[in-house]
Write a protein that holds these residues in place. Structure first.
Motif, PDB file in Angstrom:
ATOM      1  N   CYS A  47      27.300  29.952  49.615  1.00 51.18           N
ATOM      2  CA  CYS A  47      28.433  29.079  49.257  1.00 51.18           C
ATOM      3  C   CYS A  47      27.950  27.744  48.692  1.00 51.18           C
ATOM      4  CB  CYS A  47      29.339  28.850  50.464  1.00 51.18           C
ATOM      5  SG  CYS A  47      30.324  30.302  50.905  1.00 51.18           S
ATOM      6  N   GLN A  48      26.872  27.218  49.234  1.00 44.85           N
ATOM      7  CA  GLN A  48      26.334  25.956  48.700  1.00 44.85           C
ATOM      8  C   GLN A  48      25.865  26.122  47.257  1.00 44.85           C
ATOM      9  OE1 GLN A  48      23.510  24.775  51.814  1.00 44.85           O
ATOM     10  NE2 GLN A  48      24.771  22.999  52.152  1.00 44.85           N
ATOM     11  N   GLN A  49      25.287  27.292  46.966  1.00 42.15           N
ATOM     12  CA  GLN A  49      24.770  27.538  45.610  1.00 42.15           C
ATOM     13  C   GLN A  49      25.897  27.822  44.613  1.00 42.15           C
ATOM     14  OE1 GLN A  49      21.386  27.358  44.931  1.00 42.15           O
ATOM     15  NE2 GLN A  49      21.190  26.727  47.065  1.00 42.15           N
ATOM     16  N   LEU A  50      26.936  28.539  45.067  1.00 37.27           N
ATOM     17  CA  LEU A  50      27.910  29.085  44.113  1.00 37.27           C
ATOM     18  C   LEU A  50      29.326  28.528  44.205  1.00 37.27           C
ATOM     19  CD1 LEU A  50      26.992  32.909  44.349  1.00 37.27           C
ATOM     20  CD2 LEU A  50      26.039  31.193  42.800  1.00 37.27           C
ATOM     21  N   ALA A  51      29.706  27.979  45.373  1.00 34.21           N
ATOM     22  CA  ALA A  51      31.142  27.730  45.592  1.00 34.21           C
ATOM     23  C   ALA A  51      31.582  26.284  45.428  1.00 34.21           C
ATOM     24  CB  ALA A  51      31.536  28.224  46.986  1.00 34.21           C
ATOM     25  N   ARG A  52      30.655  25.356  45.252  1.00 40.79           N
ATOM     26  CA  ARG A  52      31.033  23.941  45.271  1.00 40.79           C
ATOM     27  C   ARG A  52      32.062  23.570  44.201  1.00 40.79           C
ATOM     28  NH1 ARG A  52      28.921  20.527  48.698  1.00 40.79           N
ATOM     29  NH2 ARG A  52      27.109  21.145  49.893  1.00 40.79           N
ATOM     30  N   GLN A  53      31.904  24.135  43.002  1.00 43.96           N
ATOM     31  CA  GLN A  53      32.822  23.783  41.901  1.00 43.96           C
ATOM     32  C   GLN A  53      33.918  24.826  41.717  1.00 43.96           C
ATOM     33  OE1 GLN A  53      32.160  20.779  40.695  1.00 43.96           O
ATOM     34  NE2 GLN A  53      30.356  20.792  42.019  1.00 43.96           N
ATOM     35  N   SER A  54      34.145  25.672  42.718  1.00 46.66           N
ATOM     36  CA  SER A  54      35.038  26.820  42.514  1.00 46.66           C
ATOM     37  C   SER A  54      36.475  26.525  42.941  1.00 46.66           C
ATOM     38  CB  SER A  54      34.524  28.013  43.323  1.00 46.66           C
ATOM     39  OG  SER A  54      34.748  27.784  44.700  1.00 46.66           O
ATOM     40  N   MET A  55      37.350  27.486  42.631  1.00 45.55           N
ATOM     41  CA  MET A  55      38.759  27.428  43.062  1.00 45.55           C
ATOM     42  C   MET A  55      38.876  27.812  44.539  1.00 45.55           C
ATOM     43  SD  MET A  55      40.515  26.923  40.215  1.00 45.55           S
ATOM     44  CE  MET A  55      42.144  27.597  40.499  1.00 45.55           C
ATOM     45  N   GLY A  56      37.796  28.345  45.100  1.00 43.27           N
ATOM     46  CA  GLY A  56      37.829  28.808  46.476  1.00 43.27           C
ATOM     47  C   GLY A  56      36.985  30.057  46.623  1.00 43.27           C
ATOM     48  N   VAL A  57      36.887  30.542  47.860  1.00 45.20           N
ATOM     49  CA  VAL A  57      36.076  31.732  48.123  1.00 45.20           C
ATOM     50  C   VAL A  57      36.954  32.836  48.703  1.00 45.20           C
ATOM     51  CG1 VAL A  57      34.002  30.340  48.536  1.00 45.20           C
ATOM     52  CG2 VAL A  57      35.401  31.045  50.488  1.00 45.20           C
ATOM     53  N   VAL A  58      36.504  34.076  48.494  1.00 42.33           N
ATOM     54  CA  VAL A  58      37.171  35.223  49.120  1.00 42.33           C
ATOM     55  C   VAL A  58      36.101  36.119  49.722  1.00 42.33           C
ATOM     56  CG1 VAL A  58      37.264  36.572  46.940  1.00 42.33           C
ATOM     57  CG2 VAL A  58      38.865  37.090  48.810  1.00 42.33           C
ATOM     58  N   CYS A  59      36.381  36.600  50.920  1.00 44.10           N
ATOM     59  CA  CYS A  59      35.403  37.429  51.629  1.00 44.10           C
ATOM     60  C   CYS A  59      36.145  38.516  52.406  1.00 44.10           C
ATOM     61  CB  CYS A  59      34.604  36.546  52.602  1.00 44.10           C
ATOM     62  SG  CYS A  59      33.397  37.434  53.615  1.00 44.10           S
ATOM     63  N   ALA A  60      35.616  39.726  52.375  1.00 41.25           N
ATOM     64  CA  ALA A  60      36.167  40.808  53.202  1.00 41.25           C
ATOM     65  C   ALA A  60      35.325  40.915  54.452  1.00 41.25           C
ATOM     66  CB  ALA A  60      36.129  42.131  52.429  1.00 41.25           C
ATOM     67  N   SER A  61      35.982  40.887  55.613  1.00 39.49           N
ATOM     68  CA  SER A  61      35.196  40.853  56.836  1.00 39.49           C
ATOM     69  C   SER A  61      36.012  41.253  58.046  1.00 39.49           C
ATOM     70  CB  SER A  61      34.665  39.439  57.057  1.00 39.49           C
ATOM     71  OG  SER A  61      34.161  39.287  58.353  1.00 39.49           O
ATOM     72  N   GLY A 122      38.623  38.718  40.990  1.00 38.70           N
ATOM     73  CA  GLY A 122      38.852  38.923  39.563  1.00 38.70           C
ATOM     74  C   GLY A 122      40.128  38.280  39.061  1.00 38.70           C
ATOM     75  N   THR A 123      41.228  38.411  39.836  1.00 45.35           N
ATOM     76  CA  THR A 123      42.531  37.950  39.345  1.00 45.35           C
ATOM     77  C   THR A 123      42.777  36.473  39.631  1.00 45.35           C
ATOM     78  OG1 THR A 123      43.587  38.654  41.405  1.00 45.35           O
ATOM     79  CG2 THR A 123      43.621  40.229  39.568  1.00 45.35           C
ATOM     80  N   GLU A 124      42.183  35.921  40.679  1.00 46.49           N
ATOM     81  CA  GLU A 124      42.492  34.530  41.059  1.00 46.49           C
ATOM     82  C   GLU A 124      41.317  33.568  40.846  1.00 46.49           C
ATOM     83  OE1 GLU A 124      44.590  34.136  44.712  1.00 46.49           O
ATOM     84  OE2 GLU A 124      45.809  35.923  44.342  1.00 46.49           O
ATOM     85  N   GLY A 125      40.254  34.094  40.233  1.00 46.40           N
ATOM     86  CA  GLY A 125      39.120  33.224  39.912  1.00 46.40           C
ATOM     87  C   GLY A 125      38.387  32.666  41.125  1.00 46.40           C
ATOM     88  N   LEU A 126      38.363  33.446  42.198  1.00 48.20           N
ATOM     89  CA  LEU A 126      37.679  33.002  43.417  1.00 48.20           C
ATOM     90  C   LEU A 126      36.239  33.489  43.424  1.00 48.20           C
ATOM     91  CD1 LEU A 126      40.502  33.899  45.987  1.00 48.20           C
ATOM     92  CD2 LEU A 126      40.077  31.678  44.919  1.00 48.20           C
ATOM     93  N   ILE A 127      35.378  32.774  44.122  1.00 48.33           N
ATOM     94  CA  ILE A 127      33.995  33.219  44.298  1.00 48.33           C
ATOM     95  C   ILE A 127      33.969  34.304  45.365  1.00 48.33           C
ATOM     96  CG2 ILE A 127      31.669  32.557  45.074  1.00 48.33           C
ATOM     97  CD1 ILE A 127      32.279  31.315  42.401  1.00 48.33           C
TER      98      ILE A 127
END
Length: 322
Positions: A47-61, A122-127
């Motif tokens: 998340c530190q490498q990829l998510a800082r400038q993002s619209m948000g994150v999504v994870c299946a867990s 894909g649809t909401e531009g989340l990491i």
């Protein structure tokens, strides 16, 4: 230098476990991470490498990866959507909401939830935050072995490392960590429960295998297919990776014994690794000549787990003992 989201966790010595296996036993207490498990190392790093400038994150867990993603997203200040399968305990849904995440319940097993997480990315531009299959995750998880090496010093190399395997992210991280510190010759005992044994099935078949279903109660080990990198490690002649299974009953017994002796409650997925000691499996591997005798210090990764409390433990006892 970015701050880490993970802690340098305690490395404890267990006198009770040492008595059982006849060698020093070190416990790497990943249960004490802020998200409740080792997952914050890799997921925090990703998340530190990829998510800082993002619209948000999504994870299946089904639990721990989601907790780590929600925690990391909250620290970075971006929204988190966690897609959980319906098989996850109610406790997990609540904990994720407490971390400020949006929770969606999709499908029966992790694979169903993961398909939805990929769709949302894909649809909401989340990491998309994968729970176990990404080099940045393994790099993050490897830090636990570097910590162990720093604590033990160069002269105290482990005789073996015991680790639970779900999708294989922790296994890949541990092996990368062993490479990083020059401990490539240390055998790794990879533990799964019967019914959540995608790694063991692949090792036996000599190829990647997809399980029909997850029938184990160790839901956090519940990936139907091992990640490719973990399988490749199992086939590598320079490494010793020993794949072993315990029953749900043995994993539960390990959870209860660990609670009694070490006063720490961990989930069934973690119980699989602990059961290597409590079920006598380490001794059996020595008797079979697959682990050395005498054995150097045994390093057990206590991967932790957020989907356990006393009520859940009582439910598991009831389910597995009737």
């Amino acid at each position: 230098m970015m701050e880490h989201f993970h802690l340098n966790t305690p490395l404890l010595e267990s006198a009770d476990m040492a008595r059982r296996v006849g060698t020093t036993v070190y416990l790497k207490m990943e249960n004490s991470q802020p998200s409740g498990s080792f997952k914050i190392r890799g997921i925090g790093h990703l998340c530190q490498q990829l998510a800082r400038q993002s619209m948000g994150v999504v994870c299946a867990s089904g639990g721990n990866a989601g907790m780590a993603a929600a925690y990391a997203a909250r620290k970075i200040g971006v929204p988190a959507t966690i897609v959980v399968p319906s098989s996850s305990p109610e406790l997990v849904f609540q904990k994720l909401k407490d971390q400020g995440a949006t929770v969606k319940i999709i499908g029966k097993v992790w694979d169903d939830a993961d398909a939805e997480a990929l769709r949302l990315a894909g649809t909401e531009g989340l990491i998309y935050v994968p729970p176990f299959d990404h080099p940045l995750l393994w790099q993050g998880h490897a830090s636990m072995i570097s910590e162990v090496a720093a604590t033990l010093g160069p002269s105290r190399k482990p005789g073996a490392v015991v680790v639970s395997v779900g999708g294989g992210g922790l296994l890949c991280g541990v092996i990368q960590g062993l490479k990083d510190v020059g401990w490539m010759d240390v055998p790794v005992v990879a533990m799964e429960t019967v019914g959540a044994d995608c790694f063991n099935a692949a090792v036996k078949a000599g190829r990647m295998v997809t399980l029909d279903d997850i029938t184990s109660e160790a839901k956090c080990l519940g990936a139907k297919t091992i990640c490719k990198k973990a399988f490749e490690y199992s086939q590598c002649s320079e490494l010793t990776v020993i794949s072993e299974l315990v029953t749900d009953q043995q994993a539960l017994h390990a959870v209860e014994t660990f609670l009694d002796e070490e006063r720490v409650l961990v989930e069934m997925a973690c119980g699989a690794a602990l059961a290597a000691v409590y079920s006598g499996l380490i001794g059996r591997l020595q008797a079979e000549g697959r682990l050395p005798t005498p054995l150097g210090p045994l390093l057990v990764i206590v991967c932790g787990g957020s989907s356990i409390n006393m009520e859940q433990l009582t439910n598991l006892k009831h389910k597995l003992r009737t």
